[in-house]
Scaffold this motif. Structure first.
Motif, PDB file in Angstrom:
ATOM      1  N   ILE B 130       0.863  -1.185   0.000  1.00 28.50           N
ATOM      2  CA  ILE B 130       0.000   0.000   0.000  1.00 28.50           C
ATOM      3  C   ILE B 130       0.893   1.226   0.000  1.00 28.50           C
ATOM      4  CG2 ILE B 130      -1.787   1.298   1.231  1.00 28.50           C
ATOM      5  CD1 ILE B 130      -3.014  -1.278   2.046  1.00 28.50           C
ATOM      6  N   SER B 131       0.702   2.061  -1.011  1.00 33.44           N
ATOM      7  CA  SER B 131       1.546   3.233  -1.199  1.00 33.44           C
ATOM      8  C   SER B 131       0.808   4.450  -0.655  1.00 33.44           C
ATOM      9  CB  SER B 131       1.773   3.378  -2.709  1.00 33.44           C
ATOM     10  OG  SER B 131       2.554   4.493  -2.987  1.00 33.44           O
ATOM     11  N   PRO B 132       1.566   5.460  -0.154  1.00 28.63           N
ATOM     12  CA  PRO B 132       0.885   6.707   0.176  1.00 28.63           C
ATOM     13  C   PRO B 132       0.135   7.197  -1.068  1.00 28.63           C
ATOM     14  CG  PRO B 132       3.196   6.781   0.842  1.00 28.63           C
ATOM     15  CD  PRO B 132       3.005   5.524   0.042  1.00 28.63           C
ATOM     16  N   THR B 133      -1.080   7.760  -0.863  1.00 32.25           N
ATOM     17  CA  THR B 133      -1.939   8.065  -2.009  1.00 32.25           C
ATOM     18  C   THR B 133      -1.270   8.950  -3.045  1.00 32.25           C
ATOM     19  OG1 THR B 133      -3.828   7.806  -0.599  1.00 32.25           O
ATOM     20  CG2 THR B 133      -4.208   8.974  -2.650  1.00 32.25           C
ATOM     21  N   GLY B 134      -0.442   9.899  -2.591  1.00 35.98           N
ATOM     22  CA  GLY B 134       0.174  10.827  -3.535  1.00 35.98           C
ATOM     23  C   GLY B 134       1.420  10.286  -4.218  1.00 35.98           C
ATOM     24  N   VAL B 135       1.808   9.064  -3.895  1.00 38.60           N
ATOM     25  CA  VAL B 135       3.077   8.548  -4.414  1.00 38.60           C
ATOM     26  C   VAL B 135       2.834   7.408  -5.399  1.00 38.60           C
ATOM     27  CG1 VAL B 135       5.279   7.471  -3.810  1.00 38.60           C
ATOM     28  CG2 VAL B 135       4.275   9.164  -2.284  1.00 38.60           C
ATOM     29  N   ASN B 136       3.370   7.550  -6.573  1.00 38.77           N
ATOM     30  CA  ASN B 136       3.309   6.493  -7.571  1.00 38.77           C
ATOM     31  C   ASN B 136       4.243   5.370  -7.138  1.00 38.77           C
ATOM     32  OD1 ASN B 136       3.753   4.889  -9.813  1.00 38.77           O
ATOM     33  ND2 ASN B 136       3.884   6.591 -11.252  1.00 38.77           N
ATOM     34  N   PRO B 137       3.706   4.177  -6.867  1.00 37.12           N
ATOM     35  CA  PRO B 137       4.567   3.108  -6.338  1.00 37.12           C
ATOM     36  C   PRO B 137       5.468   2.475  -7.384  1.00 37.12           C
ATOM     37  CG  PRO B 137       2.342   2.296  -6.656  1.00 37.12           C
ATOM     38  CD  PRO B 137       2.305   3.763  -7.009  1.00 37.12           C
ATOM     39  N   GLY B 138       5.332   2.867  -8.651  1.00 36.13           N
ATOM     40  CA  GLY B 138       6.176   2.255  -9.665  1.00 36.13           C
ATOM     41  C   GLY B 138       5.806   0.793  -9.869  1.00 36.13           C
ATOM     42  N   ALA B 139       6.733   0.037 -10.408  1.00 36.89           N
ATOM     43  CA  ALA B 139       6.414  -1.349 -10.753  1.00 36.89           C
ATOM     44  C   ALA B 139       7.462  -2.335 -10.282  1.00 36.89           C
ATOM     45  CB  ALA B 139       6.240  -1.471 -12.262  1.00 36.89           C
ATOM     46  N   GLU B 140       8.520  -1.833  -9.617  1.00 44.71           N
ATOM     47  CA  GLU B 140       9.610  -2.768  -9.311  1.00 44.71           C
ATOM     48  C   GLU B 140       9.149  -3.862  -8.345  1.00 44.71           C
ATOM     49  OE1 GLU B 140       9.488   0.316  -8.190  1.00 44.71           O
ATOM     50  OE2 GLU B 140      10.696   0.652  -6.390  1.00 44.71           O
TER      51      GLU B 140
END
Lengths: 184, 156
Positions: B130-140
């Protein structure tokens, strides 16, 4: 600008396959993952030029391809054109040409730029038509994904993702901090 | 939702007259990408990135679904505009029910959070983030999880 200890790292270290400007002995390396058709990368282009000027011999700059080809239909071929020019030792000439002409990146435009920087040999045309450098561009792209690139441009300073803005002063501060003694 | 938990089953619309059911994909790894909203800048980057990675997901025989509380017509327009080549599922009615099931609903915003799940071919959650809403977690993380599924599969 403190660097975040949890910030993602470059999984593919800067090496012989890279296009670089500046000395390998520079104290700071700045790696950009960029897309030639991305307006944000276009905005970052003069900023990078300026930090290179201000940092001088302390900085080594590396550019890697990260084209979002579905969103930017010309980005992949533009990246291949830069690589094809690179095969004739004119990567940076093409790189600059592309960022200075971001709104004209169709294949004919690319061939025109090739003429201007004098790499328009049959070899260049064949490389573009045959997508000879597509795999190389994809390697860059995947190395970026695995290093935590999530959009363009994404910068790495000494191998650590720069999460703050790439506005001139912010980027300069981060680079100066990385160049300061005792930070290696 | 810890690794090892069976993935909650669901059936959601992906177009006005088509639904997607998780159980239809038993036998293949499934990637679920919950996100807050079509059109918002961070989500668009995230979905565009995944779009470029479809060949990598295919190498793992994995299917990818984006899920938000937007309706199918909104999803359709967004997918067309961004040239997305994977289905966006509408967690629209009852609103956010599937996001709730996966612990990926943000009550205060009335939206799905930015949550990623990798489900193995037996329907078990093997990785989530789960990523902070404003942060794009990418795909790695997703790619690494798919690679480790394959490695595990090879050992068994």
């Amino acid at each position: 600008m403190n660097s975040d200890p949890h910030s993602p790292r470059l999984v593919l270290p800067v090496g012989v396959r890279d296009h670089t400007q500046g000395s390998a002995k520079a104290t700071v390396s700045l790696v950009e993952y960029g897309d030639y058709e991305c307006p944000y990368c276009g905005a970052a282009y003069p900023i990078v030029k300026e930090v290179q000027k201000r940092m001088g011999v302390k900085l080594r700059f590396v550019f890697r391809n990260f084209p979002l080809g579905n969103m930017h239909p010309h980005a992949s071929l533009a990246a291949e054109a830069a690589e094809a020019a690179g095969a004739q030792d004119k990567f940076w000439e093409m790189h600059d040409m592309l960022y200075e002409n971001q709104d004209a990146l169709a294949k004919n435009d690319l061939l025109g730029y090739a003429r201007r920087i004098q790499v328009d040999s049959p070899r260049f045309v064949a490389a573009l038509t045959g997508h000879e450098f597509a795999e190389r561009v994809r390697e860059d792209f995947l190395s970026g994904v695995k290093s935590g690139v999530n959009g363009t441009p994404t910068f790495y300073i000494n191998g650590i993702r720069h999460n703050a803005s790439y506005e001139l002063e912010v980027l300069m501060q981060a680079l100066e901090a990385a160049a300061a003694p005792g930070r290696h | 939702m810890p690794a090892g938990t069976p993935a909650p089953p669901f059936e959601l619309k992906c177009t006005p007259d088509q639904t997607v059911s998780l159980s239809d994909f038993r036998g293949r790894p499934v990637v679920l990408a919950f996100y807050p909203a079509d059109w918002s800048p961070v989500c668009s980057d995230q979905m565009s990135l995944y779009n470029e990675l479809l060949p990598e997901f295919e190498k793992h025989n994995a299917v990818l679904f984006g899920i938000s509380v937007d309706g199918i017509w909104c999803h359709g327009a967004f997918a067309r505009d961004r040239k997305l080549h994977f289905p966006l599922l509408a967690d629209f009615e009852p609103k956010g029910r599937v996001s709730h099931l996966y612990g990926a609903y943000l009550d205060k915003d009335g939206e799905s959070g930015r949550a990623l799940f990798v489900i193995d071919k037996k329907g078990v959650i093997r990785w989530s983030y789960i990523s902070p809403t404003g942060v794009n977690p990418g795909a790695e993380g997703v790619l690494a999880a798919l690679e480790s599924l394959e490695a595990d599969g090879g050992r068994k």
